[in-house]
Scaffold this motif. Structure first.
Motif, PDB file in Angstrom:
ATOM      1  N   ASP A 141       0.879  -1.171   0.000  1.00  0.00           N
ATOM      2  CA  ASP A 141       0.000   0.000   0.000  1.00  0.00           C
ATOM      3  C   ASP A 141       0.918   1.224   0.000  1.00  0.00           C
ATOM      4  N   ASN A 142       1.273   1.679  -1.198  1.00  0.00           N
ATOM      5  CA  ASN A 142       2.249   2.763  -1.328  1.00  0.00           C
ATOM      6  C   ASN A 142       1.793   4.052  -0.658  1.00  0.00           C
ATOM      7  N   LYS A 143       0.512   4.360  -0.750  1.00  0.00           N
ATOM      8  CA  LYS A 143      -0.003   5.590  -0.147  1.00  0.00           C
ATOM      9  C   LYS A 143       0.159   5.545   1.378  1.00  0.00           C
ATOM     10  N   GLU A 144      -0.233   4.436   1.998  1.00  0.00           N
ATOM     11  CA  GLU A 144      -0.119   4.297   3.452  1.00  0.00           C
ATOM     12  C   GLU A 144       1.350   4.237   3.884  1.00  0.00           C
ATOM     13  N   THR A 145       2.191   3.591   3.089  1.00  0.00           N
ATOM     14  CA  THR A 145       3.620   3.528   3.405  1.00  0.00           C
ATOM     15  C   THR A 145       4.218   4.926   3.415  1.00  0.00           C
ATOM     16  N   SER A 146       3.899   5.729   2.416  1.00  0.00           N
ATOM     17  CA  SER A 146       4.407   7.104   2.352  1.00  0.00           C
ATOM     18  C   SER A 146       3.901   7.928   3.528  1.00  0.00           C
ATOM     19  N   LYS A 147       2.635   7.753   3.884  1.00  0.00           N
ATOM     20  CA  LYS A 147       2.048   8.471   5.015  1.00  0.00           C
ATOM     21  C   LYS A 147       2.775   8.116   6.313  1.00  0.00           C
ATOM     22  N   ARG A 148       3.015   6.816   6.527  1.00  0.00           N
ATOM     23  CA  ARG A 148       3.710   6.369   7.733  1.00  0.00           C
ATOM     24  C   ARG A 148       5.134   6.930   7.786  1.00  0.00           C
ATOM     25  N   ASP A 160       8.452  13.313  10.635  1.00  0.00           N
ATOM     26  CA  ASP A 160       8.013  14.492  11.396  1.00  0.00           C
ATOM     27  C   ASP A 160       8.322  14.334  12.883  1.00  0.00           C
ATOM     28  N   LEU A 161       8.088  13.138  13.426  1.00  0.00           N
ATOM     29  CA  LEU A 161       8.406  12.885  14.831  1.00  0.00           C
ATOM     30  C   LEU A 161       9.907  12.981  15.089  1.00  0.00           C
ATOM     31  N   MET A 162      10.695  12.457  14.181  1.00  0.00           N
ATOM     32  CA  MET A 162      12.156  12.523  14.328  1.00  0.00           C
ATOM     33  C   MET A 162      12.627  13.965  14.267  1.00  0.00           C
ATOM     34  N   ASP A 163      12.058  14.748  13.359  1.00  0.00           N
ATOM     35  CA  ASP A 163      12.434  16.154  13.245  1.00  0.00           C
ATOM     36  C   ASP A 163      12.112  16.901  14.533  1.00  0.00           C
ATOM     37  N   GLU A 164      10.949  16.624  15.130  1.00  0.00           N
ATOM     38  CA  GLU A 164      10.570  17.247  16.389  1.00  0.00           C
ATOM     39  C   GLU A 164      11.534  16.855  17.513  1.00  0.00           C
ATOM     40  N   LEU A 165      11.882  15.599  17.547  1.00  0.00           N
ATOM     41  CA  LEU A 165      12.744  15.088  18.602  1.00  0.00           C
ATOM     42  C   LEU A 165      14.127  15.724  18.572  1.00  0.00           C
ATOM     43  N   PHE A 166      14.663  15.954  17.378  1.00  0.00           N
ATOM     44  CA  PHE A 166      16.031  16.427  17.244  1.00  0.00           C
ATOM     45  C   PHE A 166      16.136  17.919  16.964  1.00  0.00           C
ATOM     46  N   GLU A 167      15.064  18.682  17.200  1.00  0.00           N
ATOM     47  CA  GLU A 167      15.141  20.137  17.008  1.00  0.00           C
ATOM     48  C   GLU A 167      15.970  20.781  18.081  1.00  0.00           C
ATOM     49  N   LYS A 181       6.272   9.668   6.425  1.00  0.00           N
ATOM     50  CA  LYS A 181       6.219  11.102   6.709  1.00  0.00           C
ATOM     51  C   LYS A 181       5.946  11.341   8.192  1.00  0.00           C
ATOM     52  N   GLU A 182       5.016  10.588   8.768  1.00  0.00           N
ATOM     53  CA  GLU A 182       4.714  10.741  10.197  1.00  0.00           C
ATOM     54  C   GLU A 182       5.943  10.456  11.056  1.00  0.00           C
ATOM     55  N   ILE A 183       6.667   9.414  10.708  1.00  0.00           N
ATOM     56  CA  ILE A 183       7.877   9.059  11.454  1.00  0.00           C
ATOM     57  C   ILE A 183       8.938  10.143  11.294  1.00  0.00           C
TER      58      ILE A 183
END
Length: 70
Positions: A50-57, A63-70, A59-61
């Motif tokens: 499911d390419n759409k769901e894979t891409s969504k997941r 975004d979380l990593m970016d928040e964590l390492f800001e 991106k979510e991950i």
């Protein structure tokens, strides 16, 4: 139809998490290029990515990593 996520590969077996429970499938039942973390759709022993769901997941991950390492 069920939806899951590829958890890991163990030799000729793929472990897919479906609703918090893992199930084993033959690695040969996956399309070429499938990798850990890919979202999948399982329909009558046919597994497709499911390419759409894979891409969504991913991106979510990210975004979380970016928040964590800001």
């Amino acid at each position: 139809m069920e939806r899951g996520v590829i958890d890991r590969f163990e030799e000729e077996i793929v472990v897919i998490e479906i609703g918090g429970v893992t199930r084993d499938y033959p690695r040969s039942s996956l399309p070429k290029g499938a990798k850990s973390g890919d979202a999948v759709i399982i329909e009558q022993d046919r597994i497709r990515i499911d390419n759409k769901e894979t891409s969504k997941r991913k991106k979510e991950i990210q975004d979380l990593m970016d928040e964590l390492f800001e």
